[in-house]
Design a protein around this motif. Structure first.
Motif, PDB file in Angstrom:
ATOM      1  N   PHE A 457      59.872 -45.778   5.924  1.00 17.81           N
ATOM      2  CA  PHE A 457      61.088 -46.029   6.696  1.00 17.81           C
ATOM      3  C   PHE A 457      61.061 -45.289   8.034  1.00 17.81           C
ATOM      4  O   PHE A 457      61.462 -45.841   9.071  1.00 17.81           O
ATOM      5  N   TYR A 458      60.588 -44.018   8.018  1.00 17.83           N
ATOM      6  CA  TYR A 458      60.567 -43.208   9.235  1.00 17.83           C
ATOM      7  C   TYR A 458      59.215 -43.226   9.951  1.00 17.83           C
ATOM      8  O   TYR A 458      59.018 -42.489  10.926  1.00 17.83           O
ATOM      9  N   ASP A 464      52.953 -35.591   5.533  1.00 16.76           N
ATOM     10  CA  ASP A 464      54.067 -34.904   6.190  1.00 16.76           C
ATOM     11  C   ASP A 464      55.128 -34.435   5.199  1.00 16.76           C
ATOM     12  O   ASP A 464      55.922 -33.542   5.505  1.00 16.76           O
ATOM     13  N   MET A 465      55.165 -35.044   4.014  1.00 14.49           N
ATOM     14  CA  MET A 465      56.148 -34.657   3.012  1.00 14.49           C
ATOM     15  C   MET A 465      55.836 -33.286   2.413  1.00 14.49           C
ATOM     16  O   MET A 465      56.744 -32.599   1.911  1.00 14.49           O
ATOM     17  N   THR A 466      54.606 -32.889   2.441  1.00 14.19           N
ATOM     18  CA  THR A 466      54.213 -31.618   1.816  1.00 14.19           C
ATOM     19  C   THR A 466      53.711 -30.594   2.811  1.00 14.19           C
ATOM     20  O   THR A 466      53.417 -29.451   2.439  1.00 14.19           O
ATOM     21  N   SER A 467      53.635 -30.974   4.079  1.00 11.21           N
ATOM     22  CA  SER A 467      53.087 -30.044   5.072  1.00 11.21           C
ATOM     23  C   SER A 467      54.110 -28.973   5.431  1.00 11.21           C
ATOM     24  O   SER A 467      55.297 -29.082   5.122  1.00 11.21           O
ATOM     25  N   ARG A 468      53.638 -27.931   6.136  1.00 11.32           N
ATOM     26  CA  ARG A 468      54.507 -26.834   6.575  1.00 11.32           C
ATOM     27  C   ARG A 468      55.039 -27.073   7.985  1.00 11.32           C
ATOM     28  O   ARG A 468      55.770 -26.233   8.507  1.00 11.32           O
ATOM     29  N   ARG A 469      54.682 -28.185   8.586  1.00 12.70           N
ATOM     30  CA  ARG A 469      55.151 -28.491   9.927  1.00 12.70           C
ATOM     31  C   ARG A 469      56.653 -28.740   9.894  1.00 12.70           C
ATOM     32  O   ARG A 469      57.183 -29.337   8.955  1.00 12.70           O
ATOM     33  N   ARG A 470      57.377 -28.308  10.998  1.00 11.82           N
ATOM     34  CA  ARG A 470      58.824 -28.375  10.979  1.00 11.82           C
ATOM     35  C   ARG A 470      59.450 -29.016  12.213  1.00 11.82           C
ATOM     36  O   ARG A 470      60.589 -28.703  12.547  1.00 11.82           O
ATOM     37  N   PRO A 471      58.746 -29.895  12.920  1.00 15.54           N
ATOM     38  CA  PRO A 471      59.427 -30.599  14.008  1.00 15.54           C
ATOM     39  C   PRO A 471      60.527 -31.483  13.427  1.00 15.54           C
ATOM     40  O   PRO A 471      60.444 -31.950  12.285  1.00 15.54           O
ATOM     41  N   SER A 472      61.561 -31.750  14.235  1.00 13.24           N
ATOM     42  CA  SER A 472      62.740 -32.443  13.725  1.00 13.24           C
ATOM     43  C   SER A 472      62.433 -33.840  13.203  1.00 13.24           C
ATOM     44  O   SER A 472      63.072 -34.300  12.245  1.00 13.24           O
ATOM     45  N   ILE A 474      60.031 -34.755  11.523  1.00 15.18           N
ATOM     46  CA  ILE A 474      59.414 -34.647  10.190  1.00 15.18           C
ATOM     47  C   ILE A 474      60.345 -33.914   9.221  1.00 15.18           C
ATOM     48  O   ILE A 474      60.492 -34.301   8.065  1.00 15.18           O
ATOM     49  N   ALA A 475      60.988 -32.854   9.708  1.00 11.88           N
ATOM     50  CA  ALA A 475      61.806 -32.010   8.839  1.00 11.88           C
ATOM     51  C   ALA A 475      62.977 -32.784   8.226  1.00 11.88           C
ATOM     52  O   ALA A 475      63.239 -32.670   7.015  1.00 11.88           O
ATOM     53  N   PHE A 476      63.687 -33.562   9.044  1.00 14.51           N
ATOM     54  CA  PHE A 476      64.845 -34.263   8.486  1.00 14.51           C
ATOM     55  C   PHE A 476      64.452 -35.358   7.495  1.00 14.51           C
ATOM     56  O   PHE A 476      65.062 -35.457   6.416  1.00 14.51           O
TER      57      PHE A 476
END
Length: 539
Positions: A457-458, A464-472, A474-476
């Motif tokens: 959907f996104y 990206d669901m399990t990574s430590r990256r936190r850009p908006s 991906i995070a939301f």
């Protein structure tokens, strides 16, 4: 008396009972009983005919009641049959009218052999018993009895006699009904309406008043109301699709009933697609195609259920195509239902698909928790059954797939509660529903399916669901996936966190709250999550 004499006497007694019961049944059918044997037989029938001590219809029902009491316990009779009445007796079947759905379900599941035996014992003819629900009929019958008793009271008081024991009260049978009064004072208008609905193939219970509206079906409901109230065909065809047990048939039949009430002369035809196909095949075999076409091509509104079954039936598709076109030319309304969108029906001609899609297409989605609770509470009021709120919440929370299964679960719990053998707890309810809950569990979405659907959907990667990256960006979406995992699965906070790269339960709690806040303040976020949820339920 010799042994042969005793046998002969017993045989004569059985013969007398058979003739008398046959006479009773024939009188109910208002037919002339032709003498079956000798002059002696005629005298027996004449004796029965001259017996005016009790009305024939009352004798028939009293006899069934008497036989039924021999076959079931006193408790079972009082609980399930006390408020029932016999109606609509004909040459092939009789109807036992009960006051609620729960009576119908329980009698059909547990007492049909006894009911059939009682009927056979009384009629001595090969009749079949049907169990039907008509709460209004039961109430009307009770009112007739009350009115009759009230009239007798008034008459006695007018004559200066207030002794209750000396009053003449109309005879009632064991079903609590003065049968003669019931048959002579029935509402002709209501009876005519029921016959018209039956002729059109419509279930009287499938009306708009009994349909619970929620976010999952409000658009479809509004479209159906508009079609039912329109002066001429609109949204033609109206194509309703959704999973099994979500109310497609209910909505479709409600349209037909509303039109019949608004326009008494309207020609409403309802049938399943399977019946349309079978009738067409039978018509071709018999060579009566013109009669078939006249029946369906002259309808003011044609309601076809489960149209997806046309797939792979080439000759039936051809006939339906021409029927469809002629109805459109005559500006007749067409309403179709399917378990999938028209574009997803396989082995069907593109020209039919395009016609299905040329009107208005509406979808029925699985009900949300609020709608499921509303459905349960509506049924509880109809059945006059009380259950603890914890049990209702458990049923609504655990059974999500369709309304039919939800109602079936409630029938089971309410029936157990009505027996009064023990208190119904949440644990006991879960045990009673273990097979249904197991089936629901199998159909539940899992975290992997949620992660995959959210990334699609996104437009993200599964990593990206399990990574430590936190850009908006991906995070939301990751928080949305956690929120849906919490809402749609039985996984614990720790299990959800582990599936998202080993995060702790506090992170999951934060994600759930964050998504809930944005759903309340941002309609676009709420709509996106509803779309994702719908996609998950359809997979």
């Amino acid at each position: 008396m010799s042994f042969m004499g005793a046998d002969f006497a017993a045989c004569c007694k059985r013969h007398h009972n058979t003739i008398y019961n046959t006479y009773i049944f024939k009188q109910i059918m208002k037919e002339t009983l032709i003498p079956l044997v000798s002059d002696d037989t005629n005298s027996v029938v004449a004796e029965a005919a001259n017996d005016t001590h009790e009305p024939t219809r009352e004798k028939f029902q009293e006899a069934i009641s008497h036989e039924l009491k021999k076959l079931v316990s006193n408790d079972a009779y009082g609980r399930w049959f006390e408020d029932a009445i016999i109606s609509d007796v004909n040459e092939t079947e009789a109807s036992l009218v009960v006051p609620s759905d729960i009576h119908q379900v329980w009698i059909e599941a547990n007492y049909m052999p006894e009911v059939q035996t009682a009927l056979s014992s009384v009629s001595n003819m090969p009749l079949k018993m049907r169990i039907i629900v008509d709460e209004a009929l039961i109430k009307k019958s009770g009112q007739v009895v009350a009115n009759a008793a009230s009239d007798e009271d008034s008459h006695a008081l007018a004559n200066g006699n207030d002794d209750k024991q000396s009053q003449k009260v109309p005879a009632q049978d064991d079903f609590g009904l003065h049968v003669d009064d019931f048959f002579t004072t029935s509402d002709n208008g209501a009876d005519t309406t029921r016959k018209k609905l039956k002729k059109a193939g419509l279930n009287p219970l499938f009306n708009f008043d009994r349909f619970v509206v929620g976010q999952n079906n409000e658009f479809a409901h509004a479209a159906c109301i508009a079609v039912a109230n329109a002066e001429q065909a609109i949204y033609n065809p109206l194509f309703i699709h959704g999973g099994s047990g979500l109310g497609k048939t209910h909505m479709m039949q409600a349209i037909g009933q509303k039109l019949m009430l608004n326009k008494p002369g309207v020609r409403v035809v309802y049938l399943t697609c399977e019946k349309f196909i079978n009738e067409f095949i039978d018509t071709v075999r018999k060579g009566s195609l013109e009669r078939f076409r006249k029946k369906y091509r002259r309808a003011d509104i044609l309601l076809i259920d489960d149209v997806q079954f046309l797939g792979g039936k080439e000759r039936s598709q051809e006939e339906f195509f021409h029927t469809f076109n002629e109805l459109l030319d005559l500006q007749s309304q067409i309403v179709l239902t399917s378990d999938r969108p028209a574009s997803e029906i396989t082995n069907i001609e593109p020209r039919l698909i395009s016609r299905f899609e040329c009107g208005l297409t509406v979808e029925l989605q699985p009900p949300g928790i609020e709608t499921r609770m509303a459905i349960i509470r509506r049924k509880m009021d109809e059945w006059d059954v009380a259950l603890h709120s914890d049990i209702l919440e458990m049923i609504a929370e655990r059974i999500q797939s369709n309304v039919r299964r939800l109602e079936g679960a409630l029938v089971r719990i309410a029936t157990f509660a009505s027996l009064g053998t023990e208190q119904v707890t949440v644990e006991r309810a879960e045990y009673l529903l273990k097979d249904i809950l197991q089936q629901e569990g199998k159909k539940r979405v899992n975290i992997d399916a949620i992660q995959k659907t959210v990334t699609e959907f996104y437009d993200l990667r599964m990593a990206d669901m399990t990574s430590r990256r936190r850009p908006s960006n991906i995070a939301f979406p990751r928080q949305v996936a956690m929120y849906l995992s919490r809402r749609l699965t039985q996984c614990s906070l720790m299990e959800i966190g582990e599936a998202f790269g080993g995060r702790d339960h506090g992170t999951v709690i934060y994600a759930v709250r964050k998504v809930q806040q944005r759903m309340e303040s941002e309609p676009q976020v709420r709509e996106s999550i509803e779309m994702i949820t719908t996609t998950l339920h359809r997979k």
